[in-house]
Design a protein around this motif. Structure first.
Motif, PDB file in Angstrom:
ATOM      1  N   HIS A  26     -32.191  61.899  32.735  1.00 39.73           N
ATOM      2  CA  HIS A  26     -30.750  61.491  32.362  1.00 39.73           C
ATOM      3  C   HIS A  26     -30.931  61.767  30.651  1.00 39.73           C
ATOM      4  N   GLY A  27     -31.803  61.170  30.281  1.00 36.83           N
ATOM      5  CA  GLY A  27     -32.003  61.219  28.672  1.00 36.83           C
ATOM      6  C   GLY A  27     -32.029  62.487  27.964  1.00 36.83           C
ATOM      7  N   LEU A  28     -32.551  63.424  28.943  1.00 36.20           N
ATOM      8  CA  LEU A  28     -32.769  64.801  28.384  1.00 36.20           C
ATOM      9  C   LEU A  28     -31.298  65.414  28.238  1.00 36.20           C
ATOM     10  N   GLY A  29     -30.406  65.057  29.161  1.00 39.29           N
ATOM     11  CA  GLY A  29     -29.029  65.521  29.194  1.00 39.29           C
ATOM     12  C   GLY A  29     -28.209  65.395  27.839  1.00 39.29           C
ATOM     13  N   PHE A  30     -28.294  64.624  27.217  1.00 40.72           N
ATOM     14  CA  PHE A  30     -27.765  64.390  25.976  1.00 40.72           C
ATOM     15  C   PHE A  30     -28.636  64.572  24.841  1.00 40.72           C
ATOM     16  N   ALA A  31     -29.756  64.805  25.111  1.00 44.60           N
ATOM     17  CA  ALA A  31     -30.683  65.125  23.707  1.00 44.60           C
ATOM     18  C   ALA A  31     -30.572  65.915  22.905  1.00 44.60           C
ATOM     19  N   ASN A  32     -29.866  67.225  23.116  1.00 46.78           N
ATOM     20  CA  ASN A  32     -29.521  68.273  22.229  1.00 46.78           C
ATOM     21  C   ASN A  32     -28.457  67.715  21.522  1.00 46.78           C
ATOM     22  N   THR A  33     -27.505  67.264  22.177  1.00 42.53           N
ATOM     23  CA  THR A  33     -26.157  66.833  21.261  1.00 42.53           C
ATOM     24  C   THR A  33     -26.637  65.887  20.359  1.00 42.53           C
ATOM     25  N   ILE A  34     -27.279  64.986  20.589  1.00 44.90           N
ATOM     26  CA  ILE A  34     -27.720  63.618  19.821  1.00 44.90           C
ATOM     27  C   ILE A  34     -28.749  64.159  18.622  1.00 44.90           C
ATOM     28  N   ARG A  35     -29.642  65.068  19.060  1.00 43.37           N
ATOM     29  CA  ARG A  35     -30.456  65.686  17.995  1.00 43.37           C
ATOM     30  C   ARG A  35     -29.703  66.223  16.898  1.00 43.37           C
ATOM     31  N   PHE A  36     -28.755  67.002  17.332  1.00 47.06           N
ATOM     32  CA  PHE A  36     -27.782  67.485  16.159  1.00 47.06           C
ATOM     33  C   PHE A  36     -27.345  66.592  15.158  1.00 47.06           C
ATOM     34  N   MET A  37     -27.059  65.524  15.823  1.00 47.15           N
ATOM     35  CA  MET A  37     -26.077  64.404  15.025  1.00 47.15           C
ATOM     36  C   MET A  37     -27.088  63.634  14.108  1.00 47.15           C
ATOM     37  N   LEU A  38     -28.429  63.515  14.616  1.00 49.91           N
ATOM     38  CA  LEU A  38     -29.411  62.942  13.921  1.00 49.91           C
ATOM     39  C   LEU A  38     -30.345  63.401  12.827  1.00 49.91           C
ATOM     40  N   ALA A  39     -29.995  64.904  13.100  1.00 49.87           N
ATOM     41  CA  ALA A  39     -30.838  66.020  12.140  1.00 49.87           C
ATOM     42  C   ALA A  39     -30.951  65.218  10.849  1.00 49.87           C
ATOM     43  N   GLY A  40     -29.651  65.053  10.166  1.00 46.22           N
ATOM     44  CA  GLY A  40     -29.775  64.527   8.641  1.00 46.22           C
ATOM     45  C   GLY A  40     -29.581  63.095   8.447  1.00 46.22           C
ATOM     46  N   ASP A  41     -29.958  62.517   9.743  1.00 42.10           N
ATOM     47  CA  ASP A  41     -29.623  60.966   9.552  1.00 42.10           C
ATOM     48  C   ASP A  41     -31.062  60.313   9.061  1.00 42.10           C
ATOM     49  N   GLN A  42     -31.055  59.382   8.032  1.00 37.53           N
ATOM     50  CA  GLN A  42     -32.467  58.751   7.503  1.00 37.53           C
ATOM     51  C   GLN A  42     -33.108  57.675   8.467  1.00 37.53           C
ATOM     52  N   SER A  43     -32.122  56.929   9.148  1.00 36.58           N
ATOM     53  CA  SER A  43     -32.492  55.849   9.996  1.00 36.58           C
ATOM     54  C   SER A  43     -32.463  56.304  11.538  1.00 36.58           C
ATOM     55  N   ILE A  44     -33.491  57.299  11.980  1.00 33.03           N
ATOM     56  CA  ILE A  44     -33.271  57.763  13.327  1.00 33.03           C
ATOM     57  C   ILE A  44     -33.357  56.515  14.227  1.00 33.03           C
ATOM     58  N   GLY A  45     -34.463  55.874  14.067  1.00 28.20           N
ATOM     59  CA  GLY A  45     -34.789  54.604  15.074  1.00 28.20           C
ATOM     60  C   GLY A  45     -33.476  53.675  15.050  1.00 28.20           C
ATOM     61  N   TRP A  46     -32.912  53.274  14.110  1.00 22.96           N
ATOM     62  CA  TRP A  46     -31.770  52.293  13.788  1.00 22.96           C
ATOM     63  C   TRP A  46     -30.350  53.039  14.715  1.00 22.96           C
ATOM     64  N   SER A  47     -30.323  54.193  14.548  1.00 25.42           N
ATOM     65  CA  SER A  47     -29.409  55.048  15.061  1.00 25.42           C
ATOM     66  C   SER A  47     -29.481  54.994  16.826  1.00 25.42           C
ATOM     67  N   LEU A  48     -30.941  55.489  16.987  1.00 28.20           N
ATOM     68  CA  LEU A  48     -31.020  55.549  18.628  1.00 28.20           C
ATOM     69  C   LEU A  48     -30.957  54.109  19.196  1.00 28.20           C
ATOM     70  N   PHE A  49     -31.402  52.887  18.497  1.00 28.58           N
ATOM     71  CA  PHE A  49     -31.067  51.549  18.908  1.00 28.58           C
ATOM     72  C   PHE A  49     -29.809  51.481  19.118  1.00 28.58           C
ATOM     73  N   ALA A  50     -28.911  51.705  18.094  1.00 28.77           N
ATOM     74  CA  ALA A  50     -27.563  51.452  18.363  1.00 28.77           C
ATOM     75  C   ALA A  50     -26.824  52.292  19.499  1.00 28.77           C
ATOM     76  N   PHE A  51     -27.135  53.510  19.581  1.00 27.46           N
ATOM     77  CA  PHE A  51     -26.680  54.332  20.953  1.00 27.46           C
ATOM     78  C   PHE A  51     -27.178  53.508  22.243  1.00 27.46           C
ATOM     79  N   ASN A  52     -28.620  53.334  22.132  1.00 24.96           N
ATOM     80  CA  ASN A  52     -29.009  52.508  23.376  1.00 24.96           C
ATOM     81  C   ASN A  52     -28.407  51.118  23.744  1.00 24.96           C
ATOM     82  N   ILE A  53     -27.957  50.359  22.692  1.00 21.56           N
ATOM     83  CA  ILE A  53     -27.221  49.351  22.926  1.00 21.56           C
ATOM     84  C   ILE A  53     -25.791  49.342  23.613  1.00 21.56           C
TER      85      ILE A  53
END
Length: 192
Positions: free
Chosen positions: A112-139
């Protein structure tokens, strides 16, 4: 904090929206065999799913794994069908006898995680804090799943405990709904 709120909302909407029907159906099939008194086990179960989901999201964002969207979109309803079929063969719904569910939740969470991976990859591409953003998404995802599970468990309490419908029939009904809709998705995604 603004990024956290954005990604939390994105995770929340990943489960609490009509577009998330496959995700909701999976949580429905996964939770169908539990009652309100089992809420702790179900919470651990959906957390295992979120861990699997998070892992493939992170691996995908860092481009460690890449799988064709069409294959992933086909596999997601297959996980729903497999979970629903598993429910039909359960004879004892006691949590100690359902340990395989934790593995299924974790493993299917990877898909299921792969199903949203491409969408979020593009959103996070320019993000400096990928870990924090993924944490927020998962919360946000976990919070949304908790709401869906709570609704399912409250409904099961009403149906099984108050209306005295046989638990097996309740599990089979929820599983049949998830199975039927997921089969339709499989056909649509295979042909499409």
């Amino acid at each position: 904090m603004q990024d956290f709120t954005f990604y939390f909302k994105l995770g929340w909407e990943h489960i609490i929206s009509w577009d998330a029907l496959d995700h909701i159906l999976f949580v429905l099939a996964l939770s169908a065999i539990y009652l309100l008194k089992n809420w702790k086990q179900v919470l651990v179960l959906v957390t295992a799913f979120t861990i699997g989901h998070s892992l493939t999201l992170a691996l995908s964002v860092y481009e460690i794994i890449k799988i064709k969207d069409s294959l992933v979109e086909f596999l997601i309803p297959c996980t729903i069908v497999a979970t629903a079929v598993f429910n039909f063969f359960q004879k004892d719904f006691e949590p100690r006898n359902l340990r395989l569910n934790y593995f299924l939740a974790l493993f299917f969470g990877l898909i299921h995680g792969l199903g949203f991976a491409n969408t979020i990859r593009f959103m996070l591409a320019g993000d400096q804090s990928i870990g924090w953003s993924l944490f927020a998404f998962n919360i946000g995802l976990e919070a949304g799943q908790a709401i869906v599970v709570l609704c399912i468990l409250l409904l099961s309490f009403l149906i099984v405990n108050k209306l005295k419908i046989k638990r097996t029939w309740w599990v089979w009904t929820l599983s049949a709904i998830a199975f039927g809709v997921a089969c339709k998705m499989i056909v649509e995604r295979w042909i499409g």
